[in-house]
Design an enzyme around this catalytic site. Structure first.
Site, PDB file in Angstrom:
ATOM      1  CG  ASN A 166      15.723  -6.393   9.696  1.00 28.51           C
ATOM      2  OD1 ASN A 166      14.947  -6.230  10.635  1.00 28.51           O
ATOM      3  ND2 ASN A 166      16.838  -5.682   9.565  1.00 28.51           N
ATOM      4  CE  LYS A 189       2.504  -6.178  15.047  1.00 31.01           C
ATOM      5  NZ  LYS A 189       3.164  -6.365  13.743  1.00 31.01           N
ATOM      6  N   PRO A 190       5.771  -8.893  17.389  1.00 33.02           N
ATOM      7  CG  PRO A 190       5.537 -11.179  16.921  1.00 33.02           C
ATOM      8  CD  PRO A 190       5.079 -10.095  17.866  1.00 33.02           C
ATOM      9  CG  ASP A 191       6.961  -7.620  10.281  1.00 35.26           C
ATOM     10  OD1 ASP A 191       6.514  -8.454   9.463  1.00 35.26           O
ATOM     11  OD2 ASP A 191       6.993  -6.404  10.062  1.00 35.26           O
ATOM     12  N   GLY A 240      12.309  -0.167  13.058  1.00 38.71           N
ATOM     13  CA  GLY A 240      11.626  -0.212  11.766  1.00 38.71           C
ATOM     14  C   GLY A 240      11.948   1.005  10.928  1.00 38.71           C
ATOM     15  CD  GLU A 262      18.868  -0.151  15.319  1.00 36.93           C
ATOM     16  OE1 GLU A 262      18.818  -0.979  14.397  1.00 36.93           O
ATOM     17  OE2 GLU A 262      19.532  -0.314  16.360  1.00 36.93           O
ATOM     18  CG  LEU A 263      13.620   5.304  13.487  1.00 33.44           C
ATOM     19  CD1 LEU A 263      13.095   6.724  13.401  1.00 33.44           C
ATOM     20  CD2 LEU A 263      12.479   4.307  13.651  1.00 33.44           C
ATOM     21  CB  CYS A 296      18.980  -0.914  10.338  1.00 31.12           C
ATOM     22  SG  CYS A 296      19.580  -1.786  11.801  1.00 31.12           S
ATOM     23  CD  GLU A 394      17.155   1.595   5.439  1.00 32.11           C
ATOM     24  OE1 GLU A 394      18.018   1.084   6.160  1.00 32.11           O
ATOM     25  OE2 GLU A 394      16.027   1.945   5.871  1.00 32.11           O
TER      26      GLU A 394
END
Length: 531
Positions: A166, A189-191, A240, A262-263, A296, A394
């Site tokens: 995002n 590691k990127p998405d 994520g 961070e979720l 988020c 969420e």
């Protein structure tokens, strides 16, 4: 990777397929598989990146580990200088980066700019705070005058960063930059949906003077690359979803390495009875619908004092209807696309379920394929079942529920009635009152008279979540300290701290007790005189 791609610009951008292929070619994996990358605005394939495997992760971590000692012994001011030059390069290359962000994520250009320009802010704080964070710190020794204690801080080693789709620029660099300043090397590691922006940033860091292998990037499927990375690094920073975060924390725990997570969030937006209704409505639009709600920190629960509820809903709906949707590479649109078909299905199913259970849709609630394949209208719901999925979990899309509350206490209770605790905001005409209410909300960041920007923008202050919203903090000195191991060096000025053989133990105990009490009394008197 394939060759012979076109050098013609991709529609509306400064980018070419050749440029994207060149970024992917930096990886040189041992594996042969690839992952297709799609442009959400059109659902067209724009390129592919390697589907790295365990052997590729192994090689990347090994290279980073070999490079780490030299980077750690580089003076911190020189490490900071690399980050400072990188910050300038991000600004210099803003047009290409904005195009790349829009291409990969489907964001509006306005939202892309918000994410891009948070990077120089993060760099500035890391440069300012880095030297202080790694400095030796004197502490009180066990016996005044006779002993000393000093805390030294050493980098943990190789940091694994797993970043989301995002905000691929903002959130990757929020973890990478402080880790590098602290003297660690990083494997990122990127998405798999948004790899190119990360590869572009890695290239800019090298241009800024970052040594080879101090930052390695591995692309690939999360379920393959993620576990392999966690098993090999010395620390993990993950951004994520909460369930994936639990799996990351569990694996890190088995390896006895630390992590920051961070979720998710189900963030409350509290409107008190003395709030400026029009101001709060404008703030709610930004808090709820920035990045099409794929943030988020987005507000998904609006809690309004019953005395102004009807007026607020009317103003909020009016402001929301003024929003412009679009995916063009210009500054006109305010809300862009969702990331893919799965995210569209998630949003659409939750709104439909809310409708079926009796909720009212005041505006929005429709898929807009005429604008883009995954575009969805900003949606305001009332009358939502408080136990429904859309109320409790969420959504991560442009959907918000609004409810009336009878008092400030009821608003705080409703805000805290969640397993999540990432971000909240309080709206009031009395800032002091807002700050007092903010202290009662169980979230890692609470903003007064703003949705999230003042909290995120306070780069010198820590940010993170309570409860199911995560562990640890990024930003500020805390965001650097997480990447450091503390070592205590304690020294005796008189040799071994053991009583001499000729002194009776009873005298030793009595003398030590008297000295301790005297010392405590002296400190109390000294402290009172300083007040």
């Amino acid at each position: 990777m394939s060759s012979g791609r076109s050098s013609a610009p991709l529609a509306g951008t400064s980018l070419t397929p050749d440029r994207l292929e060149g970024l992917a070619d930096r990886l040189q994996p041992a594996t042969d598989g690839t992952i297709a990358v799609e442009a959400p605005a059109t659902a067209d394939r724009i390129g592919s990146v390697p589907a790295c495997g365990e052997s590729d992760v192994d090689a990347a971590v090994a290279a980073a580990r070999e490079a780490q000692p030299a980077w750690a012994t580089t003076p911190v001011d020189r490490r900071a200088a690399v980050v400072d030059r990188f910050s300038d390069l991000v600004v210099d290359h803003r047009t290409e980066l904005l195009d790349l962000l829009q291409l990969e994520t489907g964001k509006s250009r306005q939202t892309a700019a918000e994410g891009l320009f948070s990077v120089p802010s993060a760099c500035g704080q890391a440069v300012a705070r880095g030297p202080e964070a790694v400095d030796d710190e004197p502490r009180d020794g066990g016996i005044p005058l006779l002993t000393t204690a000093t805390v030294t801080y050493e980098p943990v080693g190789v940091v694994g960063v797993i970043s989301p789709w995002n905000y691929p620029v903002t959130l990757s660099m929020a973890d990478v930059i402080p880790a590098l300043v602290a003297g660690n090397t990083v494997v990122l590691k990127p998405d798999e949906k948004t790899p190119y922006a990360t590869l572009f940033l890695a290239d800019l860091l090298e241009r800024a003077g970052l040594p080879a292998d101090a930052l390695r990037v591995v692309t690939g499927e999360g379920e393959v690359v993620g576990p392999a990375l966690i098993d090999r690094v010395d620390y993990v920073a993950f951004t994520g979803g909460t369930e994936t975060g639990r799996a990351v924390a569990e694996r890190a725990g088995r390896n006895l390495i630390d992590c920051s997570l961070e979720l998710g969030g189900k963030n409350p937006f509290i409107v008190l009875d003395d709030a400026d209704i029009d101001e709060a409505a404008r703030g709610a639009v930004n808090a709820c619908f920035s990045n099409a709600g794929q943030l988020c920190l987005s507000a998904e629960r609006v809690l309004v004092h019953e005395s102004i509820y009807e007026s607020f809903v009317e103003a909020f709906v009016d402001e929301t209807r003024r929003l412009t949707l679009g995916t063009a590479y210009d500054w006109d649109a305010e809300v862009g696309s969702l990331i893919d078909a799965d995210q569209l299905d998630r949003v659409r199913s939750r709104v439909n379920a809310a409708r079926e259970s009796g909720a009212t849709v005041h505006t929005g609630g429709e898929h807009r394929p005429d604008i883009g394949p995954y575009c969805y209208e900003p949606t305001i719901l009332t009358g939502v079942d408080p136990d429904s999925t859309v109320a409790c979990e969420e959504t991560f899309g442009p959907v918000v529920s609004v409810a009336a509350v009878e008092s400030t206490d009821a608003a705080v209770a409703a805000a805290n009635d969640s397993t999540y605790g990432l971000n909240a905001s309080v709206w009031t005409g009395d800032r002091g009152r807002g700050q007092r209410v903010a202290r009662r909300v169980d979230c890692g960041t609470v903003c007064v008279n703003d949705g999230f920007a003042v909290g995120w923008g306070a780069a010198d202050a820590p940010m993170g979540g309570f409860g199911d919203s995560g562990l640890g903090r990024r930003q500020g000195e805390e965001g650097i300290k997480r990447y450091l191991e503390a070592r205590t060096v304690a020294t005796s000025r008189v040799g071994p701290l053991v009583p001499p053989d000729w002194l009776p133990m009873g005298w030793v105990v009595e003398g030590a007790s008297t000295a301790r009490q005297t010392g405590r009394r002296f400190k109390k008197v000294a402290w009172s005189l300083l007040q």
